[in-house]
Design a protein around this motif. Structure first.
Motif, PDB file in Angstrom:
ATOM      1  N   LYS A  80       0.839  -1.204   0.000  1.00 24.05           N
ATOM      2  CA  LYS A  80       0.000   0.000   0.000  1.00 24.05           C
ATOM      3  C   LYS A  80       0.871   1.249   0.000  1.00 24.05           C
ATOM      4  CE  LYS A  80      -4.041   2.189   0.912  1.00 24.05           C
ATOM      5  NZ  LYS A  80      -5.185   2.144  -0.013  1.00 24.05           N
ATOM      6  N   ASP A 390      -0.173   3.262 -14.109  1.00 25.90           N
ATOM      7  CA  ASP A 390      -1.204   3.999 -14.842  1.00 25.90           C
ATOM      8  C   ASP A 390      -0.577   5.182 -15.577  1.00 25.90           C
ATOM      9  OD1 ASP A 390      -0.627   5.660 -12.763  1.00 25.90           O
ATOM     10  OD2 ASP A 390      -2.693   6.118 -12.240  1.00 25.90           O
ATOM     11  N   TYR A 396       0.897   2.092  -9.556  1.00 24.95           N
ATOM     12  CA  TYR A 396      -0.540   2.009  -9.296  1.00 24.95           C
ATOM     13  C   TYR A 396      -0.836   0.823  -8.397  1.00 24.95           C
ATOM     14  CZ  TYR A 396      -5.538   2.347 -10.124  1.00 24.95           C
ATOM     15  OH  TYR A 396      -6.893   2.515  -9.949  1.00 24.95           O
ATOM     16  N   ARG A 397      -0.098  -0.244  -8.586  1.00 25.68           N
ATOM     17  CA  ARG A 397      -0.256  -1.422  -7.745  1.00 25.68           C
ATOM     18  C   ARG A 397       0.999  -2.265  -7.884  1.00 25.68           C
ATOM     19  NH1 ARG A 397      -1.435  -4.921  -3.898  1.00 25.68           N
ATOM     20  NH2 ARG A 397      -2.340  -6.904  -4.475  1.00 25.68           N
TER      21      ARG A 397
ATOM     22  N   GLN B  13      -9.420   5.726 -16.336  1.00 23.47           N
ATOM     23  CA  GLN B  13      -9.527   6.893 -15.470  1.00 23.47           C
ATOM     24  C   GLN B  13      -8.998   8.119 -16.204  1.00 23.47           C
ATOM     25  OE1 GLN B  13      -6.535   7.707 -12.538  1.00 23.47           O
ATOM     26  NE2 GLN B  13      -5.555   5.739 -12.865  1.00 23.47           N
ATOM     27  N   ARG B  15      -6.882  11.530 -15.232  1.00 22.20           N
ATOM     28  CA  ARG B  15      -6.149  12.157 -14.141  1.00 22.20           C
ATOM     29  C   ARG B  15      -6.015  13.641 -14.379  1.00 22.20           C
ATOM     30  NH1 ARG B  15      -2.326   8.250 -14.604  1.00 22.20           N
ATOM     31  NH2 ARG B  15      -0.970   9.769 -15.616  1.00 22.20           N
ATOM     32  N   VAL B  37      -6.213   7.545 -19.019  1.00 24.35           N
ATOM     33  CA  VAL B  37      -5.479   6.281 -18.999  1.00 24.35           C
ATOM     34  C   VAL B  37      -6.278   5.258 -19.793  1.00 24.35           C
ATOM     35  CG1 VAL B  37      -4.490   4.493 -17.559  1.00 24.35           C
ATOM     36  CG2 VAL B  37      -4.557   6.854 -16.752  1.00 24.35           C
ATOM     37  N   GLY B 115      -4.886  -8.636  -6.754  1.00 24.45           N
ATOM     38  CA  GLY B 115      -6.028  -7.791  -7.071  1.00 24.45           C
ATOM     39  C   GLY B 115      -5.580  -6.422  -7.550  1.00 24.45           C
ATOM     40  N   VAL B 116      -6.419  -5.778  -8.347  1.00 25.70           N
ATOM     41  CA  VAL B 116      -6.180  -4.387  -8.713  1.00 25.70           C
ATOM     42  C   VAL B 116      -7.527  -3.681  -8.657  1.00 25.70           C
ATOM     43  CG1 VAL B 116      -5.117  -2.800 -10.345  1.00 25.70           C
ATOM     44  CG2 VAL B 116      -4.422  -5.175 -10.366  1.00 25.70           C
ATOM     45  N   HIS B 117      -7.530  -2.483  -8.109  1.00 27.76           N
ATOM     46  CA  HIS B 117      -8.778  -1.726  -7.952  1.00 27.76           C
ATOM     47  C   HIS B 117      -8.731  -0.494  -8.846  1.00 27.76           C
ATOM     48  CE1 HIS B 117     -11.653   0.735  -5.217  1.00 27.76           C
ATOM     49  NE2 HIS B 117     -12.322   0.075  -6.131  1.00 27.76           N
ATOM     50  N   TYR B 118      -9.683  -0.404  -9.791  1.00 31.54           N
ATOM     51  CA  TYR B 118      -9.799   0.776 -10.656  1.00 31.54           C
ATOM     52  C   TYR B 118     -11.127   1.451 -10.338  1.00 31.54           C
ATOM     53  CZ  TYR B 118      -6.291  -1.670 -13.546  1.00 31.54           C
ATOM     54  OH  TYR B 118      -5.179  -2.328 -13.998  1.00 31.54           O
ATOM     55  N   PRO B 119     -11.171   2.341  -9.341  1.00 34.73           N
ATOM     56  CA  PRO B 119     -12.472   2.866  -8.894  1.00 34.73           C
ATOM     57  C   PRO B 119     -13.249   3.605  -9.980  1.00 34.73           C
ATOM     58  CG  PRO B 119     -10.633   3.992  -7.806  1.00 34.73           C
ATOM     59  CD  PRO B 119     -10.054   2.861  -8.571  1.00 34.73           C
ATOM     60  N   PHE B 175      -8.916  -6.582  -0.924  1.00 34.32           N
ATOM     61  CA  PHE B 175      -9.767  -5.947  -1.934  1.00 34.32           C
ATOM     62  C   PHE B 175     -11.255  -6.234  -1.732  1.00 34.32           C
ATOM     63  CE2 PHE B 175      -5.660  -6.037  -3.911  1.00 34.32           C
ATOM     64  CZ  PHE B 175      -5.600  -4.824  -4.562  1.00 34.32           C
ATOM     65  N   GLN B 199      -6.233  -2.421   0.542  1.00 30.46           N
ATOM     66  CA  GLN B 199      -5.558  -2.095  -0.720  1.00 30.46           C
ATOM     67  C   GLN B 199      -6.488  -1.416  -1.725  1.00 30.46           C
ATOM     68  OE1 GLN B 199      -2.521  -2.137  -1.869  1.00 30.46           O
ATOM     69  NE2 GLN B 199      -1.321  -3.526  -0.621  1.00 30.46           N
ATOM     70  N   ARG B 200      -7.756  -1.250  -1.359  1.00 35.40           N
ATOM     71  CA  ARG B 200      -8.648  -0.536  -2.281  1.00 35.40           C
ATOM     72  C   ARG B 200      -8.246   0.932  -2.319  1.00 35.40           C
ATOM     73  NH1 ARG B 200     -13.867  -2.795  -3.145  1.00 35.40           N
ATOM     74  NH2 ARG B 200     -14.567  -0.647  -3.175  1.00 35.40           N
ATOM     75  N   LYS B 201      -8.490   1.549  -3.480  1.00 32.97           N
ATOM     76  CA  LYS B 201      -8.043   2.924  -3.653  1.00 32.97           C
ATOM     77  C   LYS B 201      -8.831   3.892  -2.771  1.00 32.97           C
ATOM     78  CE  LYS B 201      -4.792   2.333  -6.690  1.00 32.97           C
ATOM     79  NZ  LYS B 201      -3.404   2.725  -6.457  1.00 32.97           N
TER      80      LYS B 201
END
Lengths: 439, 227
Positions: A80, A390, A396-397, B13, B15, B37, B115-119, B175, B199-201
């Motif tokens: 994180k 990104d 980004y991760r 997203q 930015r 992006v 996991g990957v979070h793309y809100p 996540f 780890q969530r955004k």
């Protein structure tokens, strides 16, 4: 019987007795007439569990009927935190994950960043050789700790003394080259932080010449030793099918006879050009893993020697000034500091150099959007990094597939049905490092 | 490789920021940054490297495992010498089984799930990313499954690859992705009674200002940030 610090209390699962080193008979006396089934917590503060690992063992007499791991005690949220730092700063974080193999964490991370940037081909030869050299020295120091702590946990205290003594001579080399014994943040995206200091090559050569004789002391003491064999031979068995199903890699996998080593099968950093053997054994037990670590240390020293032979003068960072970390370090009177030459250059000579320095240090560089997976063969197995960008100046991760985390899942398969004393030998033979497991 | 009639979202997203623009002559980067992006572009044949072999083998053998290429694969991406198959989550277990059991594929090792979070990626906020390695053929492949935040379910592949046990628990932990069919999907690294999925955004980093020689340094997530 009522002890303030070791009370007995009722739960939905039955009566729970807390045992804290008092007379075992008094506990058994209190538990008389209850179920034979005993569930004990071993760790997380137990000297034999290889760090803050909690083992939950269900016992029938001295036989382990079920073994489970409790992990997370060393979770520090490194993944994180990486999302809030620049790509270069990330190295400082990942080096602290598996603290016994920092150079592998750093290299896996940097290989990923370089792949995302598309500069894998531009890394100078000297930087690649230094990376390999540091990793192989690190493999030796990590295996030495595995032997030392493993020996200590089984009562072979001399192995512990020998192991840590030998490791110290390698940590001295790390200190000489990077300034730090551990957590060096030495390998950076684009190369390494700085070149080897004067005299380093000679000192490294002297050390690796002296080490094999000392390894022989450990080998003479333990290989074939009947007590050591009794504690490790046929203990913690896990065959090839078990390893594959559980995703186990590294010495544990090679102890099943499969010569699987990423340095050979999917080479990186130029490993295809070094000569070395992949050590295998076919016993699938703790003793085989011990022998593999002994053998790998020898092979690693061999690779370090090849590195020293092929070190040619040259750059240790990519040429691209928009990626290469600008600052150079030197040792001031306080033991740290920026190179005065560099300060003179940016303050007195070149406006562009000053701009690059300022922008790279405050902003960092942008990495094109996309995702990669990069992996290296760490002392414990496949260390993989899944990295997503990104397009900004920060990751980004970043996800680490740490071999300790995965291999630790094999504890149940290795320990159930065995004796409680063998749990120690089995866990020690996996050689988990909790910093890597919990991250 | 995108089936006809299916609309792909164009950007994950957008930015914005003060600094970071690269298209103006101003070297400071100040210029009112707006960056979109994009989602990864679908690859077209030939994919190159050993990727075509994998695709052919997979297309030929998926029917033996009760699914098909068109049913299972949403999109193929080849980027930086890596093959990614975007898989519909309902077909994930069948695809994993094919990867493991088909002699021409033989991906014996699953390297876990990340996991990957793309809100801001509407309808596909959460991604589960699986990596596999074939020891026999020395190949790698990545599977990616996306799901909406409102329904974060994906089938567990633990029945095919037992090694994903802790990996799926970790991804759930961080996540909130729910792996249906996992026998004991509990937290693995965070404490059992922890609230939220770190780890969530949308989960803050946290931190306190640090004072040093009279100056106060804000926590990392509230510092001025460059995109």
């Amino acid at each position: 019987m009522s002890d303030t610090y070791a009370p007995t209390y009722e739960t939905t699962e039955g009566r729970v007795h807390t045992v804290m080193g008092q007379d075992w008979d008094s506990v058994l006396g209190a538990a008389e007439g209850e179920h034979e089934r005993v569930v004990i917590n071993m760790g997380p503060q137990h000297p034999s569990t290889h760090g803050v690992l909690r083992l939950i063992l269900e016992l029938d007499g001295e036989t382990v009927t079920e073994a489970r791991c409790g992990i997370g005690y060393l979770h520090t949220g490194i993944e994180k935190n990486l999302e809030y730092r620049t790509w270069t700063q990330g190295v400082t974080f990942v080096t602290r994950m598996d603290y016994l193999s920092p150079f592998f964490n750093e290299t896996a991370y940097c290989l990923g960043v370089e792949k995302l940037l598309g500069i894998t081909d531009q890394i100078p030869e000297r930087a690649k050789v230094i990376r390999v050299m540091m990793m192989e020295l690190n493999r030796v120091s990590s295996h030495l700790v595995a032997l030392a702590t493993g020996g200590m946990e089984l009562g072979a205290l001399t192995a512990m003394i020998f192991g840590f003594r030998e490791r110290e001579s390698i940590l001295d080399l790390f200190e000489l080259v990077t300034g730090l014994r551990m957590n060096s943040a030495y390998i950076r995206p684009g190369g390494v932080a700085q070149d080897l200091p004067a005299g380093a090559e000679k000192q490294i050569r002297d050390t690796i010449m002296a080490l094999p004789r000392r390894f022989k002391d450990t080998a003479d003491m333990l290989v074939g030793n009947s007590v050591w064999m009794a504690r490790t031979s046929n203990i913690g068995k896990l065959d090839l099918a078990g390893c594959m199903a559980l995703g186990v890699t590294g010495p544990v996998l090679r102890a099943t006879g499969l010569p699987e080593d990423l340095r050979k099968t999917m080479p990186y950093s130029g490993y295809e050009s070094y000569e070395f053997d992949v050590i295998t054994k076919d016993t699938s037990d703790a003793y085989g893993r011990f022998l593999i670590r002994l053998g790998e240390m020898e092979q690693s020293l061999n690779i370090v020697e090849q590195c020293l032979d092929r070190l040619q003068p040259g750059a240790v960072m990519v040429e691209d000034k928009k990626i290469a970390w600008p600052a150079q370090l030197s040792i001031g009177s306080d033991g740290q500091g920026n190179s005065l030459d560099h300060i003179r250059h940016i303050m007195g000579e070149s406006m562009e150099a000053l701009i690059h320095h300022f922008k790279l240090v405050t902003e960092g560089f942008q990495v094109p959007a996309g995702q990669v997976y990069s992996a290296v063969e760490s002392p414990r197995g496949e260390l993989g990094v899944h990295m997503v960008s990104d397009g900004s100046t920060k990751p980004y991760r970043v996800h680490y597939r740490d071999p300790s985390f995965t291999n630790l899942q094999a504890v149940a398969a290795m320990c159930e049905g065995g004796q409680i004393a063998d749990v120690i030998a089995a866990v020690a033979s996996i050689d988990p490092v909790m910093g890597g497991v919990d991250r | 490789m995108v089936p006809a009639g299916q609309k792909l979202l164009e950007v994950t997203q957008v930015r914005e920021g003060m600094f970071g623009s690269t298209d103006s002559g101003d070297t400071s980067g100040f210029g009112g940054l707006v960056t979109a992006v994009p989602v990864s572009t679908p690859a077209v044949r030939p994919f190159g490297s050993y990727f075509d072999v994998i695709a052919d083998e997979l297309a030929a053998s998926l029917p033996d495992f009760g699914t098909s290429w068109d049913k299972a694969v949403e999109k193929v991406v080849v980027d930086r010498d890596e093959l990614t198959l975007h898989i519909r989550s309902s077909e994930l277990v069948a695809v994993a089984q094919t990867l493991r059991d088909e002699p021409g594929l033989r991906f014996e090792l699953c390297l876990g799930v990340s996991g990957v979070h793309y809100p801001t990626y509407e309808g596909r906020e959460l991604h589960a990313v699986y990596h596999f390695r074939s020891v026999t053929h020395a190949r790698r492949i990545r599977l990616e499954v996306s799901m909406p935040d409102s329904n974060p379910h994906v089938p567990s592949i633990m029945s095919v690859y037992p090694t994903t046990d802790w990996h799926e628990r970790e991804t759930y932990d961080f996540f909130g992705i729910i792996f249906d069919g996992h026998p004991h999907l509990t937290r693995v690294l965070m404490p059992d009674d922890w609230q939220g999925h770190p780890q969530r955004k949308d989960y803050p980093l946290g931190g306190v200002p640090v004072e040093y020689k009279g100056a106060s340094i804000p926590p990392p997530d509230t510092r001025r940030s460059y995109k």
